[in-house]
Design a protein around this motif. Sequence first.
Motif, PDB file in Angstrom:
ATOM      1  N   THR A   3       0.832  -1.195   0.000  1.00 17.10           N
ATOM      2  CA  THR A   3       0.000   0.000   0.000  1.00 17.10           C
ATOM      3  C   THR A   3       0.865   1.244   0.000  1.00 17.10           C
ATOM      4  OG1 THR A   3      -1.670  -1.180   1.260  1.00 17.10           O
ATOM      5  CG2 THR A   3      -1.826   1.207   1.242  1.00 17.10           C
ATOM      6  N   LYS A   4       0.520   2.183  -0.881  1.00 17.55           N
ATOM      7  CA  LYS A   4       1.199   3.474  -0.909  1.00 17.55           C
ATOM      8  C   LYS A   4       0.450   4.436   0.007  1.00 17.55           C
ATOM      9  CE  LYS A   4       2.709   3.253  -5.683  1.00 17.55           C
ATOM     10  NZ  LYS A   4       4.025   3.832  -5.826  1.00 17.55           N
ATOM     11  N   ARG A   5       1.191   5.396   0.577  1.00 17.93           N
ATOM     12  CA  ARG A   5       0.577   6.403   1.439  1.00 17.93           C
ATOM     13  C   ARG A   5       1.148   7.772   1.089  1.00 17.93           C
ATOM     14  NH1 ARG A   5       0.385   1.797   4.223  1.00 17.93           N
ATOM     15  NH2 ARG A   5      -1.424   1.376   5.501  1.00 17.93           N
ATOM     16  N   LYS A  38      -2.659   9.161   3.932  1.00 18.34           N
ATOM     17  CA  LYS A  38      -3.830   8.492   3.367  1.00 18.34           C
ATOM     18  C   LYS A  38      -3.350   7.449   2.373  1.00 18.34           C
ATOM     19  CE  LYS A  38      -7.490  11.795   3.812  1.00 18.34           C
ATOM     20  NZ  LYS A  38      -8.820  11.938   3.309  1.00 18.34           N
ATOM     21  N   GLU A  39      -4.114   6.366   2.294  1.00 17.44           N
ATOM     22  CA  GLU A  39      -3.787   5.329   1.316  1.00 17.44           C
ATOM     23  C   GLU A  39      -3.977   5.879  -0.083  1.00 17.44           C
ATOM     24  OE1 GLU A  39      -5.670   1.584   1.924  1.00 17.44           O
ATOM     25  OE2 GLU A  39      -4.978   1.445   3.987  1.00 17.44           O
ATOM     26  N   PHE A  40      -3.040   5.573  -0.947  1.00 20.20           N
ATOM     27  CA  PHE A  40      -2.995   6.119  -2.289  1.00 20.20           C
ATOM     28  C   PHE A  40      -3.191   4.993  -3.295  1.00 20.20           C
ATOM     29  CE2 PHE A  40      -0.191   7.272  -5.943  1.00 20.20           C
ATOM     30  CZ  PHE A  40      -0.927   8.339  -6.410  1.00 20.20           C
ATOM     31  N   ASP A  41      -4.255   5.070  -4.049  1.00 20.19           N
ATOM     32  CA  ASP A  41      -4.537   4.091  -5.087  1.00 20.19           C
ATOM     33  C   ASP A  41      -4.990   4.862  -6.325  1.00 20.19           C
ATOM     34  OD1 ASP A  41      -4.912   1.722  -6.426  1.00 20.19           O
ATOM     35  OD2 ASP A  41      -6.867   1.323  -5.533  1.00 20.19           O
ATOM     36  N   ASN A  68       6.267   7.075  -8.539  1.00 20.04           N
ATOM     37  CA  ASN A  68       6.489   5.834  -9.275  1.00 20.04           C
ATOM     38  C   ASN A  68       6.140   4.621  -8.412  1.00 20.04           C
ATOM     39  OD1 ASN A  68       8.774   5.028  -7.728  1.00 20.04           O
ATOM     40  ND2 ASN A  68      10.086   6.326  -8.977  1.00 20.04           N
ATOM     41  N   LYS A  69       6.148   3.473  -9.013  1.00 20.35           N
ATOM     42  CA  LYS A  69       5.659   2.252  -8.360  1.00 20.35           C
ATOM     43  C   LYS A  69       6.464   1.840  -7.132  1.00 20.35           C
ATOM     44  CE  LYS A  69       3.637   0.464 -12.543  1.00 20.35           C
ATOM     45  NZ  LYS A  69       3.552  -0.601 -13.509  1.00 20.35           N
ATOM     46  N   GLU A  70       7.743   2.193  -7.084  1.00 18.82           N
ATOM     47  CA  GLU A  70       8.590   1.780  -5.964  1.00 18.82           C
ATOM     48  C   GLU A  70       8.368   2.620  -4.714  1.00 18.82           C
ATOM     49  OE1 GLU A  70      10.082   2.496  -9.111  1.00 18.82           O
ATOM     50  OE2 GLU A  70       9.756   0.403  -9.643  1.00 18.82           O
ATOM     51  N   VAL A  71       7.820   3.803  -4.850  1.00 15.55           N
ATOM     52  CA  VAL A  71       7.628   4.713  -3.721  1.00 15.55           C
ATOM     53  C   VAL A  71       6.409   4.276  -2.903  1.00 15.55           C
ATOM     54  CG1 VAL A  71       7.109   7.078  -3.046  1.00 15.55           C
ATOM     55  CG2 VAL A  71       8.689   6.639  -4.922  1.00 15.55           C
ATOM     56  N   LEU A  72       6.599   4.065  -1.604  1.00 14.10           N
ATOM     57  CA  LEU A  72       5.499   3.635  -0.747  1.00 14.10           C
ATOM     58  C   LEU A  72       4.988   4.753   0.159  1.00 14.10           C
ATOM     59  CD1 LEU A  72       6.682   0.060   0.265  1.00 14.10           C
ATOM     60  CD2 LEU A  72       5.069   0.731  -1.529  1.00 14.10           C
ATOM     61  N   ILE A  92      10.257  11.738  -0.827  1.00 13.58           N
ATOM     62  CA  ILE A  92       9.985  10.340  -0.514  1.00 13.58           C
ATOM     63  C   ILE A  92      10.267  10.136   0.966  1.00 13.58           C
ATOM     64  CG2 ILE A  92      10.649   7.959  -0.957  1.00 13.58           C
ATOM     65  CD1 ILE A  92      11.416   8.899  -3.807  1.00 13.58           C
ATOM     66  N   ASP A  93       9.343   9.510   1.667  1.00 10.32           N
ATOM     67  CA  ASP A  93       9.490   9.250   3.101  1.00 10.32           C
ATOM     68  C   ASP A  93       9.837   7.781   3.323  1.00 10.32           C
ATOM     69  OD1 ASP A  93       8.681  11.872   3.534  1.00 10.32           O
ATOM     70  OD2 ASP A  93       6.583  11.302   3.711  1.00 10.32           O
ATOM     71  N   LYS A  94      10.485   7.544   4.431  1.00  9.06           N
ATOM     72  CA  LYS A  94      10.816   6.196   4.922  1.00  9.06           C
ATOM     73  C   LYS A  94      11.509   5.393   3.859  1.00  9.06           C
ATOM     74  CE  LYS A  94       7.201   6.511   8.268  1.00  9.06           C
ATOM     75  NZ  LYS A  94       6.111   5.980   8.948  1.00  9.06           N
TER      76      LYS A  94
END
Length: 94
Positions: A3-5, A38-41, A68-72, A92-94
């Motif tokens: 899940t991305k946030r 917030k969850e990002f979709d 991009n897809k690798e960023v969470l 980019i966090d964490k």
Amino acid sequence: MKTKRIRVINNSEHSLSRVSLFSMNFEDLNPKDTSQYKEFDYDPLKDDALIYCVVNKKNMGRYLEIPNKEVLWMTYVIDSLKNDIVYVSSKIDK
């Protein structure tokens, strides 16, 4: 799939209402406030690649780069609002 946030930080000197990022609504942000993650979709067929807010009864917005897809974990920072332009940076966090 992980899940991305995403979240928003108001680093400007303005109070922001009706904050929306990628078609998701966030709480109003006073200067130096940070929203919750917030969850990002993101769905390009339904969602806008924009950040919106209202400042002094004026609608403002800006197109953003989609993570991009690798960023969470991602933070978008509203750095300033000048001449009716929203200046946004991201990190980019964490």
